[in-house]
Every structure is written in C-alpha cells, then in structure tokens.
Design a protein around this motif. Sequence first.
Motif, PDB file in Angstrom:
ATOM      1  N   ILE A  59       0.858  -1.193   0.000  1.00  0.00           N
ATOM      2  CA  ILE A  59       0.000   0.000   0.000  1.00  0.00           C
ATOM      3  C   ILE A  59       0.889   1.237   0.000  1.00  0.00           C
ATOM      4  O   ILE A  59       1.890   1.286   0.710  1.00  0.00           O
ATOM      5  N   GLU A  60       0.534   2.216  -0.831  1.00  0.00           N
ATOM      6  CA  GLU A  60       1.270   3.483  -0.768  1.00  0.00           C
ATOM      7  C   GLU A  60       0.330   4.681  -0.844  1.00  0.00           C
ATOM      8  O   GLU A  60       0.797   5.807  -0.921  1.00  0.00           O
ATOM      9  N   ILE A  61      -0.980   4.425  -0.768  1.00  0.00           N
ATOM     10  CA  ILE A  61      -1.913   5.541  -0.868  1.00  0.00           C
ATOM     11  C   ILE A  61      -1.989   6.352   0.426  1.00  0.00           C
ATOM     12  O   ILE A  61      -2.617   7.408   0.467  1.00  0.00           O
ATOM     13  N   GLY A  62      -1.285   5.892   1.463  1.00  0.00           N
ATOM     14  CA  GLY A  62      -1.228   6.667   2.704  1.00  0.00           C
ATOM     15  C   GLY A  62      -0.126   7.714   2.692  1.00  0.00           C
ATOM     16  O   GLY A  62       0.044   8.447   3.670  1.00  0.00           O
ATOM     17  N   THR A  63       0.641   7.768   1.607  1.00  0.00           N
ATOM     18  CA  THR A  63       1.736   8.743   1.539  1.00  0.00           C
ATOM     19  C   THR A  63       1.671   9.520   0.233  1.00  0.00           C
ATOM     20  O   THR A  63       0.946   9.142  -0.692  1.00  0.00           O
ATOM     21  N   SER A  64       2.435  10.594   0.143  1.00  0.00           N
ATOM     22  CA  SER A  64       2.441  11.337  -1.121  1.00  0.00           C
ATOM     23  C   SER A  64       3.667  10.997  -1.963  1.00  0.00           C
ATOM     24  O   SER A  64       3.845  11.526  -3.048  1.00  0.00           O
ATOM     25  N   GLU A  65       4.519  10.104  -1.433  1.00  0.00           N
ATOM     26  CA  GLU A  65       5.775   9.760  -2.105  1.00  0.00           C
ATOM     27  C   GLU A  65       5.647   8.351  -2.690  1.00  0.00           C
ATOM     28  O   GLU A  65       5.641   7.381  -1.942  1.00  0.00           O
ATOM     29  N   PRO A  66       5.530   8.206  -4.009  1.00  0.00           N
ATOM     30  CA  PRO A  66       5.355   6.850  -4.529  1.00  0.00           C
ATOM     31  C   PRO A  66       6.605   5.993  -4.391  1.00  0.00           C
ATOM     32  O   PRO A  66       7.718   6.512  -4.346  1.00  0.00           O
ATOM     33  N   GLY A  67       6.415   4.686  -4.318  1.00  0.00           N
ATOM     34  CA  GLY A  67       7.541   3.743  -4.266  1.00  0.00           C
ATOM     35  C   GLY A  67       7.401   2.656  -3.213  1.00  0.00           C
ATOM     36  O   GLY A  67       7.960   1.570  -3.363  1.00  0.00           O
ATOM     37  N   ALA A  68       6.641   2.941  -2.132  1.00  0.00           N
ATOM     38  CA  ALA A  68       6.506   1.936  -1.061  1.00  0.00           C
ATOM     39  C   ALA A  68       5.773   0.692  -1.557  1.00  0.00           C
ATOM     40  O   ALA A  68       5.868  -0.375  -0.944  1.00  0.00           O
ATOM     41  N   VAL A  69       5.082   0.831  -2.697  1.00  0.00           N
ATOM     42  CA  VAL A  69       4.391  -0.322  -3.281  1.00  0.00           C
ATOM     43  C   VAL A  69       5.380  -1.453  -3.594  1.00  0.00           C
ATOM     44  O   VAL A  69       5.025  -2.632  -3.609  1.00  0.00           O
TER      45      VAL A  69
END
Length: 309
Positions: free
Chosen positions: A14-24
């Motif tokens: 999940i990365e929709i909890g942050t504004s910085e993409p990549g944690a996906v």
Amino acid sequence: MLSSSIIKLVGAPIEIGTSEPGAVMGPAALRTAGLVRVLQDLGHTVHDLGELSPDGTLGQRTLSAIRAWTTEISSMVETALDEGHLPVVVGGDHSLSLGSIDGALRHCARTGRPLFVLWLDAHADFNTLETSPSGNVHGMPLAALCGEPGFEALFEAGERPLLDPARVHLFGLRSIDAGERALVTQRQVNIVDMRTIDEFGVVAPLRRILDRVAAANGHLHASFDVDFLDPTIAPGVGTTVPGGATFREAHLIMEMLCDSGLVGSLDVVELNPFLDERGRSARVLVELVASLFGRRIIDRPTEVPPLET
Ligand SMILES: NC(=[NH2+])NCCC[C@H](N)C(=O)O
Ligand SMILES: [Mn+2]
Ligand SMILES: [Mn+2]
C-alpha cells in the motif's frame, strides 16, 4: 521470540497513505533481500500468504480506499493470532498498521490480554485530519486506532476495539508536528524520544517497557518504520529524518525483543526501494528481522567477560 514459531507473512503493498510513490515495491524488495529464507534458516516455519491486493483502490487516496486494506490486513492478523501463529506484515506505508493493530486488538479482546504497541519510528504518527499538515494517512494511524474522531471511514461499520493510548510506546521520536505534540501529551502516550536515547541509551528505556508488558501478561505488537533508523544506514524511505538509531542500537533492540519472548505480531513498514541505494536498506531490514527472530552472534547468554588476573 519463540524458538520456533510459525510465521504468517503477508505483503501489503500500500502506498496511498503517503504522497511519495515507491513503497508499493517494499514487499518485493524485502523478499529479494532474502526475508523468507532468513527466517527459515533460523528454524521457523513460514507460511507465506503472498501479497494482498484489495479491489478498487488503485491510485485513489481516500479513507475508504484505505479501508479495503485495513479490513483485509485486520482479518489476516486476527486469524493468524487466533491460530497461535505470529503475523508479520511487510509494507507498504505505515497506514497498514491500521489493519494489523485492529486485528491484534480484536484477537486480544477475546483473550483478555492487554495490547501494547512499540512504535519504532522517527514520527509519532498521531495526527488527526485536523492536525495533519500533509493530509497523508501514514502520519495518522495511531490517532485513528486510539479512537480520535473523524476516522470512521477507515474501518468497517460497527463496534471496534480501541487502542489505549497509555499502552502505546513511541520509541525513537525526533519529528513531531505541533498539533500532534499537544495531542500525544493530552492522551498520555508514552515516549522515548531520541533525546532520551542519547542520554540513557536504548537498553534501560526498552527494558522498562518490556517489564511493563511482561508484568501485565500483555501482547506486544512491534511496528518498525524504516525511518526509525538513521538515514546513513537506511536511505530507502520517503520521510528520512537525520539523527536516527544506529546499526548497533537497532540490532540490540531486536535482540532484546527476541530475548523477551513478548512480541506477538510485527509490521515492517515504509521501505521505498525507489529511494534506496542498491538494496542497502532492504538488506539492513532483513538482518534486523533476523535478530528479532533469534539470530545471535554466539550462542550463550550475554555477560561481561571476567577480567584475566
Ligand atoms: N509513517 C510515516 N513515515 N509518517 C510520517 C509522517 C510525517 C508527518 N508527521 C505527517 O503527518 O505528514
Ligand atoms: Mn511511521
Ligand atoms: Mn516515520
């Protein structure tokens, strides 16, 4: 940690909890760095449930999109704990802890054991929709879990067990927003900040927490945010803050947690492989997880060696 536990591993990209993409990409990088193999080599059985992918959330950054993750993670963690297994959720941004802690709370509500949370993080993640300067949900999970208003859309409708803020232990704190500082004080959240660690090291403050959990026969949920570490050893995270835990401090914490046998569930969050340097941070995290699950330098109790006379 138990000498040989059955670990239920799940990736939550999940990365929709942050504004910085990549944690996906976090779960994939941890797997590439050998997460499963390391646990198996230590003698644990790993039930790898693969990666979760709740429906209809692609790109949407709304509370109800996050709810799809919360619900799936929560039921996975609750089921694993009910079966006597140890759930490990790897992310993915820190909003995944909404699910893992909700699941642990539901399990504990049945067993009657109190749930304690050890939040290893540069941040407090105790913002509300009002106090958050960024609007990013990964900065809010603890406030939501503790029942602050405004977060209803993050959870399934109906009664849910709340986390007691007085049983939350922030550890490694060094970045906090003004509104959340006021709130953690009001709610009596326990805090070991970096100033405390500078003065006393990690051992004495952590031992107090572990003694407290043991005395209460509690379940300890550990939530490990990559930015707890100093950015010089773990650059692969979207919210680096200078002055974090060193390599030695972090391993010592993991070894103490292991020796305590108290950790019943774990998150590893915020790894952003897009910002990492040739997999360094992913490798450090896998090594730390190994320490938590029983890897030691030599096999004997630690003691100060006697002086030769
Ligand atoms: N899980 C994290 N990395 N959280 C960072 C939060 C940063 C900041 N306090 C915010 O609310 O936006
Ligand atoms: Mn965090
Ligand atoms: Mn953080």
